[in-house]
Write a protein that holds these residues in place. Structure first.
Motif, mmCIF file in Angstrom:
data_model
loop_
_atom_site.group_PDB
_atom_site.id
_atom_site.type_symbol
_atom_site.label_atom_id
_atom_site.label_comp_id
_atom_site.label_asym_id
_atom_site.label_seq_id
_atom_site.Cartn_x
_atom_site.Cartn_y
_atom_site.Cartn_z
ATOM 1 N N MET A 16 -10.736 -54.222 17.000
ATOM 2 C CA MET A 16 -10.915 -52.802 16.796
ATOM 3 C C MET A 16 -11.771 -52.165 15.651
ATOM 4 S SD MET A 16 -7.430 -50.507 16.103
ATOM 5 C CE MET A 16 -7.599 -49.022 16.560
ATOM 6 N N ALA A 17 -12.620 -51.334 16.286
ATOM 7 C CA ALA A 17 -13.759 -50.663 15.403
ATOM 8 C C ALA A 17 -12.831 -49.823 14.116
ATOM 9 C CB ALA A 17 -14.405 -49.985 16.105
ATOM 10 N N ASN A 18 -13.667 -50.142 13.046
ATOM 11 C CA ASN A 18 -13.132 -49.222 11.984
ATOM 12 C C ASN A 18 -14.084 -47.935 11.876
ATOM 13 O OD1 ASN A 18 -11.525 -51.279 11.042
ATOM 14 N ND2 ASN A 18 -13.072 -52.270 9.758
ATOM 15 N N ILE A 19 -13.832 -47.251 12.821
ATOM 16 C CA ILE A 19 -14.654 -45.660 12.916
ATOM 17 C C ILE A 19 -13.550 -44.752 13.639
ATOM 18 C CG2 ILE A 19 -15.248 -46.316 15.444
ATOM 19 C CD1 ILE A 19 -17.718 -44.509 15.006
ATOM 20 N N LYS A 20 -13.701 -43.231 13.062
ATOM 21 C CA LYS A 20 -12.916 -42.448 13.703
ATOM 22 C C LYS A 20 -13.850 -41.201 13.906
ATOM 23 C CE LYS A 20 -9.252 -43.439 10.382
ATOM 24 N NZ LYS A 20 -8.643 -42.851 9.336
ATOM 25 N N ILE A 21 -13.941 -40.727 15.086
ATOM 26 C CA ILE A 21 -14.755 -39.881 15.639
ATOM 27 C C ILE A 21 -13.851 -38.513 15.228
ATOM 28 C CG2 ILE A 21 -15.991 -38.463 17.568
ATOM 29 C CD1 ILE A 21 -17.140 -41.300 16.959
ATOM 30 N N THR A 22 -14.696 -37.773 14.522
ATOM 31 C CA THR A 22 -13.812 -36.600 13.897
ATOM 32 C C THR A 22 -14.380 -35.205 14.401
ATOM 33 O OG1 THR A 22 -15.583 -36.204 12.139
ATOM 34 C CG2 THR A 22 -13.287 -37.363 11.742
ATOM 35 N N ASP A 23 -15.550 -35.117 15.218
ATOM 36 C CA ASP A 23 -15.994 -34.004 15.610
ATOM 37 C C ASP A 23 -17.423 -34.150 16.462
ATOM 38 O OD1 ASP A 23 -18.041 -31.109 15.062
ATOM 39 O OD2 ASP A 23 -16.187 -30.919 15.867
ATOM 40 N N THR A 24 -17.274 -33.637 17.828
ATOM 41 C CA THR A 24 -18.632 -33.741 18.645
ATOM 42 C C THR A 24 -19.105 -32.547 19.055
ATOM 43 O OG1 THR A 24 -17.916 -36.093 19.479
ATOM 44 C CG2 THR A 24 -19.352 -34.914 20.775
ATOM 45 N N GLU A 25 -20.313 -32.171 18.727
ATOM 46 C CA GLU A 25 -20.884 -30.716 19.053
ATOM 47 C C GLU A 25 -22.259 -30.904 19.867
ATOM 48 O OE1 GLU A 25 -22.199 -28.796 15.659
ATOM 49 O OE2 GLU A 25 -22.810 -26.995 16.590
ATOM 50 N N THR A 26 -22.066 -30.326 21.199
ATOM 51 C CA THR A 26 -23.245 -30.523 21.978
ATOM 52 C C THR A 26 -24.348 -29.321 21.373
ATOM 53 O OG1 THR A 26 -21.942 -31.224 23.722
ATOM 54 C CG2 THR A 26 -24.268 -30.292 24.299
ATOM 55 N N LEU A 27 -25.597 -29.571 21.052
ATOM 56 C CA LEU A 27 -26.466 -28.907 20.594
ATOM 57 C C LEU A 27 -27.299 -28.406 21.663
ATOM 58 C CD1 LEU A 27 -27.380 -31.100 17.462
ATOM 59 C CD2 LEU A 27 -25.667 -29.044 17.764
ATOM 60 N N THR A 28 -27.559 -29.163 22.636
ATOM 61 C CA THR A 28 -28.260 -28.698 23.986
ATOM 62 C C THR A 28 -27.915 -29.218 25.009
ATOM 63 O OG1 THR A 28 -30.703 -28.297 24.709
ATOM 64 C CG2 THR A 28 -30.407 -30.101 23.338
ATOM 65 N N ASN A 29 -28.088 -28.712 25.999
ATOM 66 C CA ASN A 29 -27.730 -29.304 27.380
ATOM 67 C C ASN A 29 -28.773 -29.135 28.465
ATOM 68 O OD1 ASN A 29 -26.038 -31.100 29.027
ATOM 69 N ND2 ASN A 29 -24.513 -29.674 29.277
ATOM 70 N N GLU A 30 -30.097 -29.231 28.003
ATOM 71 C CA GLU A 30 -31.210 -28.872 28.945
ATOM 72 C C GLU A 30 -31.753 -30.261 29.654
ATOM 73 O OE1 GLU A 30 -34.066 -26.628 26.764
ATOM 74 O OE2 GLU A 30 -32.554 -25.038 26.120
ATOM 75 N N ARG A 31 -32.776 -30.530 29.510
ATOM 76 C CA ARG A 31 -33.422 -31.652 30.206
ATOM 77 C C ARG A 31 -32.642 -32.969 29.630
ATOM 78 N NH1 ARG A 31 -37.750 -33.741 33.352
ATOM 79 N NH2 ARG A 31 -37.952 -35.880 32.399
ATOM 80 N N PHE A 32 -32.343 -32.831 28.358
ATOM 81 C CA PHE A 32 -31.602 -33.962 27.866
ATOM 82 C C PHE A 32 -30.250 -33.399 27.147
ATOM 83 C CE2 PHE A 32 -34.409 -37.441 28.460
ATOM 84 C CZ PHE A 32 -35.752 -36.820 28.361
ATOM 85 N N THR A 33 -29.288 -34.148 27.006
ATOM 86 C CA THR A 33 -28.078 -33.812 26.106
ATOM 87 C C THR A 33 -28.321 -34.413 24.586
ATOM 88 O OG1 THR A 33 -26.720 -33.957 28.166
ATOM 89 C CG2 THR A 33 -25.690 -33.778 25.770
ATOM 90 N N LEU A 34 -28.126 -33.455 23.684
ATOM 91 C CA LEU A 34 -28.262 -33.663 22.234
ATOM 92 C C LEU A 34 -27.110 -33.188 21.781
ATOM 93 C CD1 LEU A 34 -29.721 -34.314 19.852
ATOM 94 C CD2 LEU A 34 -30.740 -32.110 19.535
ATOM 95 N N LYS A 35 -26.510 -34.457 21.050
ATOM 96 C CA LYS A 35 -24.954 -34.508 20.599
ATOM 97 C C LYS A 35 -25.112 -34.649 19.004
ATOM 98 C CE LYS A 35 -22.314 -35.070 24.755
ATOM 99 N NZ LYS A 35 -21.056 -36.059 25.239
ATOM 100 N N LYS A 36 -24.440 -33.928 18.343
ATOM 101 C CA LYS A 36 -23.988 -34.000 17.259
ATOM 102 C C LYS A 36 -22.880 -34.627 16.737
ATOM 103 C CE LYS A 36 -24.045 -32.148 12.267
ATOM 104 N NZ LYS A 36 -24.216 -31.233 11.240
#
Length: 193
Positions: free
Chosen positions: A1-21
């Protein structure tokens, strides 16, 4: 089990590529949780190098957490790979990889040999990757390596016998494309046996 917790995902752009923070918490070896943030997207050109020692029949690899691999089926997010890094503006790829080798591994090499240039994922990324090999010796060790703290890097340096790396390659334990290409180059060209 990974020692990581995803706390927030924000899509910054959804044009030709998807950029997520992606904001997440990562637990380090000391048990402390550290908040981090990563952009998962295409970014600039890079250089990578396989460090090898003919006398010892060893190579130097690094291991670090890679969020995009965690998001795509790598349960721990940890990845074995050759030293690598992005080119700074107007920086020569050979200078980049020498700097990255020192920052990540603690070895200071002066001679690198370019073997390939490759587009890492031409269907979606603009990145051009410059691949090198470089021989290292014990007297090249000038520091501990481990990456740059202020960039959030936490890199483990691993020296392993070349035959062990090729076994891991054949067993599917080494999954990083630049590392696979450089190990295969070394095998095909008899760089070390």
């Amino acid at each position: 089990m990974a020692n990581i917790k995803i706390t927030d995902t924000e899509t910054l752009t959804n044009e030709r590529f998807t950029l997520k923070k992606i904001n997440f918490e990562l637990q380090k070896e000391d048990g402390a949780w550290h908040n981090q943030s990563r952009l998962v997207f295409s970014h600039g050109n890079a250089a990578a190098a396989l460090l090898y020692n003919k006398d010892k029949q060893t190579i130097i690899l690094t291991e670090q957490f890679r969020l995009p691999t965690f998001l795509n089926g790598n349960p721990s997010g940890m990845l074995l790979e050759v030293p690598a890094g992005l080119l700074d503006a107007d920086e020569d790829a050979a200078d980049t990889i020498k700097r990255e080798i020192t920052e990540e591994t603690g070895y200071e090499v002066t001679d690198v040999q370019k073997v390939y240039e490759t587009y890492t994922s031409p269907g979606s990324l603009t990145e051009l990757l410059y691949l090198y090999i470089a021989e290292y010796e014990e007297h090249h060790k000038t520091g501990e390596g481990g990456g740059l703290q202020h960039e959030g890097e936490h890199i483990t340096v691993i020296e392993m016998p070349f035959h062990e790396a090729t076994q891991q390659l054949h067993q599917g334990k080494i999954r990083d494309s630049k590392t696979i290409m450089l190990l295969q180059y070394a095998m095909l060209n008899g760089i070390i046996k």
